[in-house]
Design a protein around this motif. Structure first.
Motif: not given
Length: 501
Positions: A74-80, A148-150, A181-183
């Motif tokens: 359900x979400x892009x992989x960055x935070x999960x 936060x991560x964004x 890339x992570x962002x």
């Protein structure tokens, strides 16, 4: 005879000891204050979770995949990915705290490195420390959400870009590529910033040296964008398994339908008359009330098959079409929503730490209605100073970076008004923070340009005017010295006695 040079500090054989430069002591003090405040936050924060947290971090009884590199989550992989590696909410938020601390420290140091005059350096570094410690910024670090991560990765990307521009370090460029890339896979609304960064890197690759490293970085980031684009549709559809059987784009549009269209009779009439939206009395009745009632609203919407079919066809483009057919009302709505989007959250989600002062919040996130006027005033003053100082002279990069950040953040927030609804302050917090970073860079560039111009003008006034000399004076001052030949065409005799033509 023994050489005395052996004992001198400048001898090659003597050990070289690093000594801190006094000019950098204010930076060390500011970073010390910031890190002390961050350690205080780490020891006192409480983890914040909401319904959305279950789409980022796994929970007991969860039956769907939350982490997928191909978009089947359900979400892009960055935070999960961060929470899957951390293993718990507390560990994940602690990692977020560490990333945020490092990112803001890098930006403070990079800005100090870019600027040259002490007033500009102090203004920028102190302002960035204050912004990082506001209640609209640091509480996101202990929320199990994407904000936060964004924010942190965006700040880190800007800092690494500045360091690379200043030093051409391949280590900084490599870190910039990995961070970006992570962002890219934290939230879809970061894509305008990533595209802007790509444009800057491409410009440096084409116009400056070294080119090969910059071209490789551009190629890798273009590959990341292609990867992101390929996962958009699968992620949109995978959202159904987590949220009421709706895709992400359907859920987003239903919030707009509930809070921006059906509860505004003139807008609802325009959508029905000009854009073909069917009627749905149960949904309209709920939208006329004040409570959220999103579960009941979705059920009512499902009870109107014509509206469901229309939503599936039009949800991706209808907002643009309405803005084009009703520009005046669309602009008025944007003007009403934009201050909230850019106004900050002021601790409305995760709890702030009571021991930290509140004045940074009052300075950087005052009344939301003041955001646009203050932004406009700073931009106008910066442009005026830039024009008077021949394009900011030594602060061109800071001025350009600040101006582009302000423009990109404002444009992203305007675009967000066409898609988001409901929690405007939360959805726009990334733009709100980066807008203020851009304004800080603009102010610092303005201070640097004005300080340099005043210093150069004062130096020019103190410089003595040279006194012209003649060949006779030279002969008197230096008896026996040969006279210098006079310039051609002045009618004076040459050394041989023949007149010059």
């Amino acid at each position: 005879m023994p050489s005395a040079a052996v004992d001198t500090p400048t001898s090659p054989s003597s050990p070289r000891r690093w000594r801190p430069r006094p000019a950098h002591l204010p930076l060390a003090v500011l970073l010390t204050v910031y890190l002390a405040a961050r350690l205080l936050i780490l020891t006192r924060f409480t983890v914040y979770t909401s319904v959305d947290s279950t789409s980022y971090a796994d929970r007991p009884g969860n039956t769907i995949d939350l982490l997928s590199f191909t978009g089947h989550a359900p979400r892009p992989w960055g935070v999960p990915l961060l929470y899957a590696l951390a293993g718990s909410d507390r560990a994940g938020t602690t990692v977020q705290w560490g990333i945020s601390t490092l990112a803001w420290s890098l930006l403070i140091g990079a800005t100090w490195l870019l600027l040259r005059t002490l007033p500009a350096r102090l203004a920028a570094a102190a302002a960035l420390v204050g912004l990082a410690l506001t209640r609209s910024v640091y509480p996101w670090d202990h929320a199990v959400l994407s904000e936060s991560l964004s924010i942190s990765l965006g700040v880190a990307a800007l800092a690494l870009l500045a360091i690379w521009v200043r030093t051409r370090s391949r280590v900084a460029l490599g870190a910039l590529v990995l961070t970006t890339l992570w962002w890219t896979f934290t939230r879809q609304d970061v894509l305008p910033y990533v595209l802007l960064l790509l444009v800057v890197l491409t410009g440096y690759a084409l116009l400056r040296r070294p080119r090969r490293a910059a071209l490789v970085a551009v190629a890798v980031l273009l590959g990341g964008l292609a990867w992101n684009t390929a996962t958009v549709h699968p992620t949109d559809e995978s959202y159904r398994a987590w949220y009421s059987g709706l895709s992400l784009s359907e859920a987003t549009f239903l919030y707009r339908l509930r809070f921006q269209i059906l509860n505004d009779p003139p807008v609802a009439r325009a959508y029905r008359r000009d854009l073909g939206m069917p009627r749905c009395a149960p949904a309209e009745q709920i939208a006329a009330g004040t409570p959220w009632q999103m579960t009941e609203f979705i059920a009512a919407w499902r009870g109107c098959p014509d509206l469901v079919d229309w939503t599936a066809r039009e949800k991706d483009t209808v907002a643009y079409r309405y803005a084009l057919t009703h520009p005046r009302h669309a602009a008025a709505t944007t003007g009403e929503v934009l201050p909230t989007l850019l106004g900050g959250t002021t601790g409305r989600y995760a709890d702030p730490v009571a021991a930290l002062p509140t004045f940074p919040e009052r300075v950087f996130f005052p009344d939301p209605d003041r955001v646009l006027p203050v932004t406009g005033l700073i931009v106008v003053l910066a442009a005026a100073v830039g024009a008077l100082t021949r394009g900011f002279r030594r602060a061109r990069w800071s001025a350009a970076a600040g101006g582009l950040l302000v423009a990109a953040s404002t444009a992203s927030a305007v675009a967000g008004t066409l898609f988001t609804a409901g929690e405007y302050a939360r959805f726009g917090i990334q733009e709100a923070v980066l807008l203020r970073v851009g304004l800080i860079l603009l102010v610092a560039a303005t201070v640097e340009a004005a300080t340099t111009a005043l210093r150069d003008r004062a130096a020019a006034r103190r410089e003595p005017t040279p006194t012209p000399t003649t060949p006779t004076d030279s002969a008197v001052d230096a008896p026996g010295a040969p006279a210098e030949p006079a310039p051609a065409g002045d009618g004076q005799p040459d050394p041989a006695g023949a007149p010059r033509s």
